[in-house]
Write a protein that holds these residues in place. Structure first.
Motif, PDB file in Angstrom:
ATOM      1  N   PRO A  91       0.631  -1.353   0.440  1.00 56.08           N
ATOM      2  CA  PRO A  91      -0.124  -0.355  -0.039  1.00 56.08           C
ATOM      3  C   PRO A  91       0.495   1.187  -0.343  1.00 56.08           C
ATOM      4  O   PRO A  91       1.332   1.623   1.060  1.00 56.08           O
ATOM      5  N   LEU A  92      -0.203   2.038  -0.785  1.00 54.40           N
ATOM      6  CA  LEU A  92       1.671   3.079  -1.329  1.00 54.40           C
ATOM      7  C   LEU A  92      -0.231   4.000  -0.494  1.00 54.40           C
ATOM      8  O   LEU A  92      -0.788   4.675  -0.744  1.00 54.40           O
ATOM      9  N   PHE A  93       1.090   5.073   0.982  1.00 53.99           N
ATOM     10  CA  PHE A  93      -0.259   5.964   1.950  1.00 53.99           C
ATOM     11  C   PHE A  93      -1.893   5.657   0.979  1.00 53.99           C
ATOM     12  O   PHE A  93      -2.714   5.851   1.065  1.00 53.99           O
ATOM     13  N   GLY A  94      -2.344   4.084   1.956  1.00 56.83           N
ATOM     14  CA  GLY A  94      -2.984   3.315   1.882  1.00 56.83           C
ATOM     15  C   GLY A  94      -3.531   2.844   0.454  1.00 56.83           C
ATOM     16  O   GLY A  94      -4.553   1.578   0.524  1.00 56.83           O
ATOM     17  N   GLU A  95      -3.135   3.186  -0.446  1.00 55.82           N
ATOM     18  CA  GLU A  95      -3.494   2.407  -1.882  1.00 55.82           C
ATOM     19  C   GLU A  95      -2.852   1.628  -2.636  1.00 55.82           C
ATOM     20  O   GLU A  95      -1.836   1.615  -2.145  1.00 55.82           O
ATOM     21  N   PRO A  96      -3.508   0.563  -2.565  1.00 54.35           N
ATOM     22  CA  PRO A  96      -2.628  -1.082  -3.220  1.00 54.35           C
ATOM     23  C   PRO A  96      -1.533  -0.289  -4.390  1.00 54.35           C
ATOM     24  O   PRO A  96      -2.323  -0.176  -5.309  1.00 54.35           O
ATOM     25  N   HIS A  97      -0.388  -1.211  -4.370  1.00 47.56           N
ATOM     26  CA  HIS A  97       0.338  -1.086  -5.704  1.00 47.56           C
ATOM     27  C   HIS A  97       1.298  -2.330  -5.425  1.00 47.56           C
ATOM     28  O   HIS A  97       1.196  -3.056  -5.098  1.00 47.56           O
ATOM     29  N   LEU A  98       0.715  -2.898  -7.096  1.00 46.76           N
ATOM     30  CA  LEU A  98       1.960  -3.852  -7.407  1.00 46.76           C
ATOM     31  C   LEU A  98       3.293  -3.310  -7.735  1.00 46.76           C
ATOM     32  O   LEU A  98       3.530  -2.298  -8.323  1.00 46.76           O
ATOM     33  N   ILE A  99       4.194  -4.205  -7.344  1.00 44.80           N
ATOM     34  CA  ILE A  99       5.929  -4.183  -7.449  1.00 44.80           C
ATOM     35  C   ILE A  99       6.197  -4.860  -9.043  1.00 44.80           C
ATOM     36  O   ILE A  99       5.564  -5.663  -8.933  1.00 44.80           O
ATOM     37  N   ARG A 100       6.373  -3.716  -9.577  1.00 44.50           N
ATOM     38  CA  ARG A 100       7.107  -4.430 -11.333  1.00 44.50           C
ATOM     39  C   ARG A 100       8.762  -3.970 -11.270  1.00 44.50           C
ATOM     40  O   ARG A 100       8.947  -3.200 -11.419  1.00 44.50           O
ATOM     41  N   HIS A 101       9.124  -5.458 -11.856  1.00 46.66           N
ATOM     42  CA  HIS A 101      11.223  -5.049 -11.364  1.00 46.66           C
ATOM     43  C   HIS A 101      11.247  -4.899 -12.950  1.00 46.66           C
ATOM     44  O   HIS A 101      10.606  -5.707 -14.163  1.00 46.66           O
ATOM     45  N   ARG A 102      11.655  -4.244 -13.877  1.00 45.76           N
ATOM     46  CA  ARG A 102      11.858  -3.593 -15.369  1.00 45.76           C
ATOM     47  C   ARG A 102      13.700  -3.886 -15.057  1.00 45.76           C
ATOM     48  O   ARG A 102      14.652  -2.824 -15.167  1.00 45.76           O
ATOM     49  N   ALA A 103      13.690  -4.632 -15.289  1.00 47.16           N
ATOM     50  CA  ALA A 103      15.111  -5.376 -15.887  1.00 47.16           C
ATOM     51  C   ALA A 103      15.891  -4.577 -16.873  1.00 47.16           C
ATOM     52  O   ALA A 103      17.082  -5.224 -16.964  1.00 47.16           O
ATOM     53  N   ASP A 104      14.946  -4.266 -18.134  1.00 50.21           N
ATOM     54  CA  ASP A 104      15.288  -3.201 -19.273  1.00 50.21           C
ATOM     55  C   ASP A 104      15.716  -2.299 -18.842  1.00 50.21           C
ATOM     56  O   ASP A 104      16.181  -1.185 -20.031  1.00 50.21           O
ATOM     57  N   ARG A 105      15.772  -0.879 -17.426  1.00 46.02           N
ATOM     58  CA  ARG A 105      15.722   0.279 -17.337  1.00 46.02           C
ATOM     59  C   ARG A 105      16.789  -0.472 -16.030  1.00 46.02           C
ATOM     60  O   ARG A 105      17.055  -1.138 -15.319  1.00 46.02           O
ATOM     61  N   ARG A 106      17.312   1.047 -16.209  1.00 48.41           N
ATOM     62  CA  ARG A 106      18.984   0.813 -14.864  1.00 48.41           C
ATOM     63  C   ARG A 106      18.025   1.993 -14.201  1.00 48.41           C
ATOM     64  O   ARG A 106      17.491   3.367 -14.306  1.00 48.41           O
ATOM     65  N   GLY A 107      18.379   1.811 -12.841  1.00 40.16           N
ATOM     66  CA  GLY A 107      18.651   2.596 -11.884  1.00 40.16           C
ATOM     67  C   GLY A 107      17.571   4.019 -11.750  1.00 40.16           C
ATOM     68  O   GLY A 107      18.166   4.753 -10.792  1.00 40.16           O
ATOM     69  N   THR A 108      16.261   3.357 -11.334  1.00 40.65           N
ATOM     70  CA  THR A 108      15.309   4.008 -11.081  1.00 40.65           C
ATOM     71  C   THR A 108      14.113   3.725 -10.960  1.00 40.65           C
ATOM     72  O   THR A 108      13.939   2.153 -11.231  1.00 40.65           O
ATOM     73  N   VAL A 109      13.637   4.056  -9.903  1.00 38.09           N
ATOM     74  CA  VAL A 109      12.467   3.750  -9.702  1.00 38.09           C
ATOM     75  C   VAL A 109      10.803   4.885  -9.998  1.00 38.09           C
ATOM     76  O   VAL A 109      11.438   6.086  -9.760  1.00 38.09           O
ATOM     77  N   TRP A 110       9.711   4.397 -10.610  1.00 38.39           N
ATOM     78  CA  TRP A 110       8.814   4.922 -10.671  1.00 38.39           C
ATOM     79  C   TRP A 110       7.750   4.716 -10.212  1.00 38.39           C
ATOM     80  O   TRP A 110       7.458   3.856 -10.743  1.00 38.39           O
ATOM     81  N   ARG A 111       6.437   5.941 -10.455  1.00 37.31           N
ATOM     82  CA  ARG A 111       4.535   4.982 -10.282  1.00 37.31           C
ATOM     83  C   ARG A 111       4.414   5.347 -11.678  1.00 37.31           C
ATOM     84  O   ARG A 111       4.463   6.475 -12.042  1.00 37.31           O
ATOM     85  N   GLU A 112       3.442   4.314 -11.374  1.00 36.46           N
ATOM     86  CA  GLU A 112       2.532   4.094 -13.055  1.00 36.46           C
ATOM     87  C   GLU A 112       0.776   4.005 -12.220  1.00 36.46           C
ATOM     88  O   GLU A 112       1.259   3.664 -11.081  1.00 36.46           O
ATOM     89  N   PRO A 113      -0.016   4.610 -12.223  1.00 37.89           N
ATOM     90  CA  PRO A 113      -1.568   3.767 -12.305  1.00 37.89           C
ATOM     91  C   PRO A 113      -1.183   2.434 -11.589  1.00 37.89           C
ATOM     92  O   PRO A 113      -1.407   1.737 -12.175  1.00 37.89           O
ATOM     93  N   GLY A 114      -1.058   2.336  -9.605  1.00 39.24           N
ATOM     94  CA  GLY A 114      -1.670   0.734  -9.163  1.00 39.24           C
ATOM     95  C   GLY A 114      -0.207  -0.119  -9.793  1.00 39.24           C
ATOM     96  O   GLY A 114      -0.218  -1.173  -9.035  1.00 39.24           O
TER      97      GLY A 114
END
Length: 254
Positions: free
Chosen positions: A103-126
């Motif tokens: 939960p991100l501030f109470g809203e459920p989010h799925l963790i998605r591993h992106r091996a095709d990208r480098r060194g960053t974290v970003w949020r998309e809907p859910g």
């Protein structure tokens, strides 16, 4: 004992404070199950007591320094049913991994591993996307979550502190597992990074609580009146949420 010679030639003697022994790991048998209990002694304890350490998934037995070991262990054995029930109620661990939900501030989010990208974290809907090697995912996600909490927390603290006209010396975000927030006498505030999982109204209440301590370093009637006035909404719902769900905040990222 240690002796010390004074100017008059008299030998003064004093006794060093008795140090608490190292924690001892016990096992208590109940209904065929073996229950782990950590036994510690405390110079501040006046009686034997039991508490649940959710973060380490254990029950802690605390006893005064001079209490007989058998008395303390006997107390724990008499509470074996309670210990078994509390251990059974502990929430399952939820490591940070691809496909896990947080939960991100109470809203459920799925963790998605992106091996095709480098060194960053970003949020998309859910979803929260974490780039890089899989072994780096837990650390990178935790760093990102901590930054997200600070992004909301810092302006909220300063806004409420401005309302009581008190300075804030420092705002720390730590892995505190015994309390969600604290306020020092010097005006330094500290919060658990795991509040990033809680609903916004819970964060608002806890900030109001700690900012109120900038004025009242106690939990008297004036403190509670001020804390209530600093909340953006009713104080009782977030208090009830923490009582019912606070332990679950410790299960993520284990």
């Amino acid at each position: 004992m240690i002796g010390c010679m004074s100017l008059s030639g008299t030998v003064l003697r004093f006794v060093l404070p008795r140090a608490a022994p190292e924690p001892e790991q016990l096992t208590i048998v109940h209904a065929g199950d073996t229950l782990p209990v950590t036994f510690v002694r405390s110079g501040r304890a006046r009686r034997a007591s039991l508490r649940v350490d959710v973060a380490h998934r254990r029950v802690v037995l605390t006893a005064p320094l001079r209490m007989a070991r058998g008395t303390a262990v006997g107390f724990a054995e008499s509470q074996a049913g309670w210990i078994a029930a509390r251990l059974k109620r502990l929430p399952d661990r939820r490591p940070f991994a691809d496909g896990a939900e947080v939960p991100l501030f109470g809203e459920p989010h799925l963790i998605r591993h992106r091996a095709d990208r480098r060194g960053t974290v970003w949020r998309e809907p859910g979803e929260i996307h974490v780039a890089g090697q899989p072994e780096h995912l837990p650390r990178r996600l935790r760093d990102w979550l901590t930054a997200e909490l600070r992004h909301r927390l810092v302006p909220l603290v300063h806004a409420k502190a401005g309302r009581v006209e008190r300075p804030v010396k420092r705002i720390s975000v730590r892995d505190s597992r015994s309390r969600w927030g604290s306020c020092g006498p010097d005006g330094a505030l500290s919060f658990s990074w795991r509040l990033v999982f809680a609903p916004p109204e819970v964060l608002d209440y806890l900030v109001a609580h700690e900012v109120a301590h900038l004025v009242h370093l106690n939990h008297g009637p004036r403190f509670w009146a001020l804390a209530r006035s600093l909340c953006d909404g009713p104080m009782e719902p977030p208090q009830a949420w923490l009582k019912a769900n606070g332990e679950t905040l410790l299960q993520y990222g284990a």
